[in-house]
Design a protein around this motif. Structure first.
Motif, PDB file in Angstrom:
ATOM      1  N   GLU A 276      29.499  -7.468 -48.956  1.00  0.00           N
ATOM      2  CA  GLU A 276      29.630  -8.601 -49.872  1.00  0.00           C
ATOM      3  C   GLU A 276      30.894  -8.458 -50.713  1.00  0.00           C
ATOM      4  O   GLU A 276      31.329  -7.353 -51.046  1.00  0.00           O
ATOM      5  CB  GLU A 276      28.397  -8.696 -50.772  1.00  0.00           C
ATOM      6  CG  GLU A 276      28.209  -7.507 -51.699  1.00  0.00           C
ATOM      7  CD  GLU A 276      27.018  -7.700 -52.624  1.00  0.00           C
ATOM      8  OE1 GLU A 276      26.611  -8.847 -52.822  1.00  0.00           O
ATOM      9  OE2 GLU A 276      26.503  -6.700 -53.137  1.00  0.00           O
TER      10      GLU A 276
ATOM     11  N   LEU B   2      28.014  -2.526 -53.825  1.00  0.00           N
ATOM     12  CA  LEU B   2      27.994  -3.673 -52.932  1.00  0.00           C
ATOM     13  C   LEU B   2      27.015  -3.421 -51.782  1.00  0.00           C
ATOM     14  O   LEU B   2      26.979  -2.332 -51.212  1.00  0.00           O
ATOM     15  CB  LEU B   2      29.395  -3.941 -52.364  1.00  0.00           C
ATOM     16  CG  LEU B   2      30.494  -4.181 -53.403  1.00  0.00           C
ATOM     17  CD1 LEU B   2      31.847  -4.290 -52.724  1.00  0.00           C
ATOM     18  CD2 LEU B   2      30.198  -5.430 -54.215  1.00  0.00           C
TER      19      LEU B   2
ATOM     20  N   ALA C  58      35.532  -4.380 -51.850  1.00  0.00           N
ATOM     21  CA  ALA C  58      34.824  -4.760 -50.622  1.00  0.00           C
ATOM     22  C   ALA C  58      35.518  -4.160 -49.402  1.00  0.00           C
ATOM     23  O   ALA C  58      34.861  -3.657 -48.477  1.00  0.00           O
ATOM     24  CB  ALA C  58      34.751  -6.275 -50.509  1.00  0.00           C
TER      25      ALA C  58
ATOM     26  N   ASP D 248      29.344  -6.717 -42.441  1.00  0.00           N
ATOM     27  CA  ASP D 248      29.783  -7.584 -43.539  1.00  0.00           C
ATOM     28  C   ASP D 248      29.391  -6.943 -44.867  1.00  0.00           C
ATOM     29  O   ASP D 248      28.206  -6.748 -45.146  1.00  0.00           O
ATOM     30  CB  ASP D 248      29.129  -8.961 -43.401  1.00  0.00           C
ATOM     31  CG  ASP D 248      29.615  -9.945 -44.464  1.00  0.00           C
ATOM     32  OD1 ASP D 248      30.448  -9.569 -45.297  1.00  0.00           O
ATOM     33  OD2 ASP D 248      29.135 -11.094 -44.457  1.00  0.00           O
TER      34      ASP D 248
ATOM     35  N   ASP E  56      34.338 -17.791 -47.368  1.00  0.00           N
ATOM     36  CA  ASP E  56      33.985 -16.504 -46.756  1.00  0.00           C
ATOM     37  C   ASP E  56      34.889 -16.226 -45.564  1.00  0.00           C
ATOM     38  O   ASP E  56      35.390 -17.143 -44.905  1.00  0.00           O
ATOM     39  CB  ASP E  56      32.521 -16.539 -46.310  1.00  0.00           C
ATOM     40  CG  ASP E  56      31.921 -15.134 -46.248  1.00  0.00           C
ATOM     41  OD1 ASP E  56      32.671 -14.164 -46.491  1.00  0.00           O
ATOM     42  OD2 ASP E  56      30.720 -15.018 -45.965  1.00  0.00           O
TER      43      ASP E  56
END
Length: 842
Positions: free
Chosen positions: A663, A708, A669, A661, A829
């Motif tokens: 962010e 990130l 991203a 994952d 999300d």
């Protein structure tokens, strides 16, 4: 359907044709509405109350009855979209009362309403429901209290009771089939606020030969006699008259017999305290050839105007202008000084709104001052400039039955730059240093604000269309809407509601130079309003149309170029008045800007989604002794992309299982996710241990100067032995479902997030899986809920895993996603989920 309305004086208006019987075809419903709205105003002490009923399509709330509301204020609020950010719509949707004590709370909770109605007032809206069915809502408005409190608990309870009784009544009428139809074309019932009569009228029948007199109770009360104590003799009443007036009264009575009538004869009635009141006597001698005795009767009325006539006479003697406005803003009275001040005759003023007949009062800011007084029920004073250079001060004092005002010349010099409508306080005019901008009608302003707010939340072109359809159709009473976009100088349908696909298919791919109303509006940049099929045939004789009768073709312009067109259709003939045309034109500009932004967003989204789809595995490998399934679900908001990923990598006798994952939910991203996925694949292919794979990926991420941060969970499984080694880098712990159905959280040690420390170490844990076990790797989008901690969220997931684990692996994955979507429908999300079942051959 209500085919007549009740005006402020209680008489039926002719806005809509009456039925054959001369009354509404749903009288029981109208009676219930009137009782409910009057009772709601009385128990809350409000100055305005309205009942809104749901339209037939349940998209709008329509004013069905109103008490104390000036009809001029209803025009912009007749229809309110159910999904709008209005208190009455919120009450209808939620089933709960919306109580706003004053302007501060209204601004905090409903800022759009405060901008459209920037006046001090308190309000409460309560749903009208019965038996699980919502019929609409009741709303009341009151003058805000100085202590900032709203309705008391008892008043709120009484308002709910009024709404409940109305709901029960409407439900009963619906069950009996007598509720009637209701839609936007139905005229509302307008009820004046209850008040004591300003004039008392007593009726009589006087036999002049015998002196016998029949009088009603009101006449006895005017003369100060108890009705039961009146003996029926004229002498009893004449004893209450000022003695000096009796000779003239007798002479007038005899003249009435000869002339057949008696007009406005004044008498002084003794009040028993040494004073008297002046009344008027009106009468006539009935003509009845069949009854000779009728000629000796005088029938008529006594009018007691109280101090009204004296007050009028006093006002007429004043040098300042005094006037009275009816509840809808029309002049009901103007003294002669106002004539001189405004330079307009009384007969031209009475019955009309001042801003409609005086050009220098036509600035909307003056009408806004009137609305401020009507809504807040508080006095308002302001300055007016009468050409060429004379300033007047106006003061409005609202009340339940209308508004009283006065006007006077300003005696002191007015500073240069003072704008129209500048406020005036008790200390005098605090003159504005800049002109006050003209304000559109509040209803129109609210339409613009509401759609503008909805468009700011619309990200994609389809969401723009949905926002426009949800707001425009109920707000203007339309039934059909289509939006087309321009691509390579041709029109292509984006979306539509109400039109048939066959009808719109004829216009797909139409070049902009075609002779059609939609292309003419788009190429000229000017909206085209067509109010009838005849008008359409005159301008476009070759165009075949469906059942629609009126249209509004709005060009959508952005950055000085056409981006599309909006077509609003009406089943019935619709007349577009000037204000409505102006509002639709302004809304067309908002829609064009939003559509252009959304199409750029869609293009970026397509690029990002293509990048993400290319990075995620298209299909998972088939592995002996293992069953593997994965899921990816984008967030419900934003660009629907993000940095979550999963991967399955066979390496000789083992297989690497990865969930990560990054962010953020944007193109950077997704790009960072691609870099990390490629790095981990490279380290796995080189045969590194899980801890070394995490450390190497972390160092590479640091070398790329990461903006990130990222997390991951990496499990390396040996299918023949069932041994699995797990590494966590700032990630949530995996879950394990045992063959007997028990589930547990694998609380294995972990290292920091990727991208924090280049020298970080990542501990490695080892365990052996029993045949039939299911290993669950996931990202935080699967479990996170608002106002909940991570520990509780993970425990909740463990419970779902135990409850859903009886079927196949795909069913289990789908069930976990359903639970996540149900628990958090507005989840921002994205989710990555990887399930691995250890199933070695027997």
């Amino acid at each position: 359907m209500i085919e007549g309305s009740v005006s402020a004086n209680g008489m039926a208006s002719s806005s809509y044709p009456l039925s054959a019987a001369g009354v509404s075809d749903a009288p029981e419903r109208d009676d219930a509405l009137v009782r409910a709205v009057v009772h709601a105003v009385e128990v809350t002490g409000a100055h305005t109350g309205s009942v809104f009923l749901l339209s037939g399509d349940h998209r709008s709330l329509v004013v069905a009855a109103s008490c104390g509301t000036p009809p001029s204020l209803l025009s912009g609020w007749r229809r309110i979209p159910v999904n709008s950010r209005m208190p009455v719509a919120e009450a209808c949707r939620s089933g709960r009362m919306v109580h706003l004590a004053g302007a501060e709370e209204t601004m905090r909770r409903f800022p759009q309403l405060s901008i459209a109605l920037p006046y001090p007032f308190g309000s409460a809206s309560v749903p009208v429901r019965a038996g699980g069915r919502t019929f609409g809502a009741i709303a009341v408005v009151w003058t805000p209290r100085r202590d900032g409190t709203g309705l008391s608990r008892a008043q709120r309870g009484q308002l709910r009771s009024a709404a409940d009784r109305l709901g029960t009544a409407l439900a009963g009428l619906r069950a009996r089939g007598t509720l009637g139809e209701y839609d936007e074309r139905t005229a509302p019932v307008l009820v004046p606020l209850p008040s004591a009569p300003a004039i008392r009228v007593g009726l009589f029948d006087w036999n002049l030969d015998t002196g016998a007199l029949t009088a009603d109770d009101e006449l006895c009360a005017i003369f100060g006699i108890a009705p039961r104590a009146f003996d029926g003799r004229a002498a009893t009443l004449t004893a209450c008259i000022e003695p000096a007036d009796l000779p003239g009264f007798g002479s007038a009575a005899r003249a009435a017999v000869e002339e057949g009538h008696l007009l406005a004869h004044h008498l002084r009635i003794l009040d028993g305290r040494g004073g008297h009141r002046v009344v008027e006597l009106w009468g006539r001698v009935p003509e009845s050839p069949d009854d000779p005795e009728a000629s000796c009767h005088l029938v008529g009325a006594v009018l007691d105007t109280g101090s009204g006539m004296a007050a009028v006479a006093a006002i007429e003697r004043l040098a300042d202008g005094f006037f009275a406005l009816s509840p809808d803003g029309r002049l009901a009275y103007a003294n002669h000084s106002l004539e001189d001040l405004l330079r307009v005759r009384q007969d031209e003023l009475l019955g009309r709104r001042p801003w409609d007949i005086l050009p220098w009062l036509a600035d909307p800011v003056y009408e806004d001052r009137y609305r401020a007084a009507a809504v807040s029920q508080q006095p308002v004073s302001f300055l007016v400039r009468r050409p060429p250079d004379e300033w007047l001060v106006f003061s409005l004092h609202p009340g339940a039955q209308g508004m009283t005002g006065w006007a006077s010349r300003v005696r002191q010099p007015v500073p240069a730059g003072t704008g129209p409508g500048a406020p005036v306080t008790e200390e005098g005019p605090p003159f504005s240093s800049a002109p006050s901008p003209a304000a559109p009608r509040v209803g129109s302003l609210y339409r613009v604000l509401t759609l503008g707010s909805a468009l700011t939340e619309a990200a994609t072109a389809v969401e723009v269309f949905d926002a426009v359809a949800d707001q425009l159709l109920p707000a203007f009473g339309g039934q059909k809407l289509a939006i087309a976009v321009v691509e390579e100088q041709r029109l292509h349908l984006l979306a539509q509601r109400g039109y048939s696909k066959r009808f719109l298919a004829r216009f797909e791919g139409t070049p902009l130079h075609a002779r059609l109303p939609v292309t003419d509006a788009l190429t000229s940049g000017v909206p085209l309003f067509i109010e009838s099929r005849e008008q359409l045939r005159e301008s476009y004789p070759e165009l075949m149309v469906g059942p629609t009768n009126s249209w509004a073709f709005l060009p959508l312009i952005a950055s000085n170029r056409p981006v599309g067109a909006c077509i609003l259709g009406f089943d019935d003939v619709h007349r577009f008045h000037d204000e409505e045309r102006g509002v639709l034109t302004a809304l067309g500009g908002l829609i064009g800007q939003a559509l252009e932004r959304a199409r750029l967003y869609d293009a970026e989204f397509a690029l990002a989604r293509g990048l993400q789809n290319a990075l995620l595995p298209r299909r998972l490998p088939t592995l002996p002794g293992l069953r593997v399934t994965g899921r990816y679900l984008p967030g419900t908001k934003g660009m629907d992309i993000g940095g979550d990923w999963y991967d399955v990598i066979p390496t000789g006798d083992e297989v690497a299982l990865i969930v990560g994952d990054v962010e953020g939910h944007n193109v950077p991203a997704a790009a960072a996710m691609g870099q990390l996925r490629s790095a981990m694949r490279a380290f796995v292919a080189a045969g590194h241990r899980p801890s070394d794979v995490a450390a190497g990926t972390n160092r590479l991420h640091m070398d790329l100067d990461p903006v990130l941060l990222a997390s991951c969970c990496y499990a390396q499984l040996h299918p023949r032995s069932g041994i699995v080694r797990i590494v966590r880098a700032g990630h949530l712990p995996p879950l394990l479902r045992l063959p007997d159905g028990h589930t547990k959280i694998l609380d294995v040690p972990g290292g920091p997030l990727l991208g924090i420390d280049a020298t970080a170490r990542f501990p490695e844990s080892e365990l052996r899986l029993a045949p039939g076990s299911v290993l669950v790797l996931y990202t935080d989008g699967l479990i996170e809920r608002r106002d909940s901690d991570i520990g509780s969220d993970v425990e909740r997931l463990r419970g779902s895993l135990a409850r859903l684990g009886g079927g196949g692996l795909d069913d289990l994955a789908d069930g976990l996603l359903r639970d996540a979507c149900h628990a958090s429908p507005d989840r921002a999300d994205d989710i990555a989920l990887l399930l691995t079942e250890y199933a070695p051959p027997r």
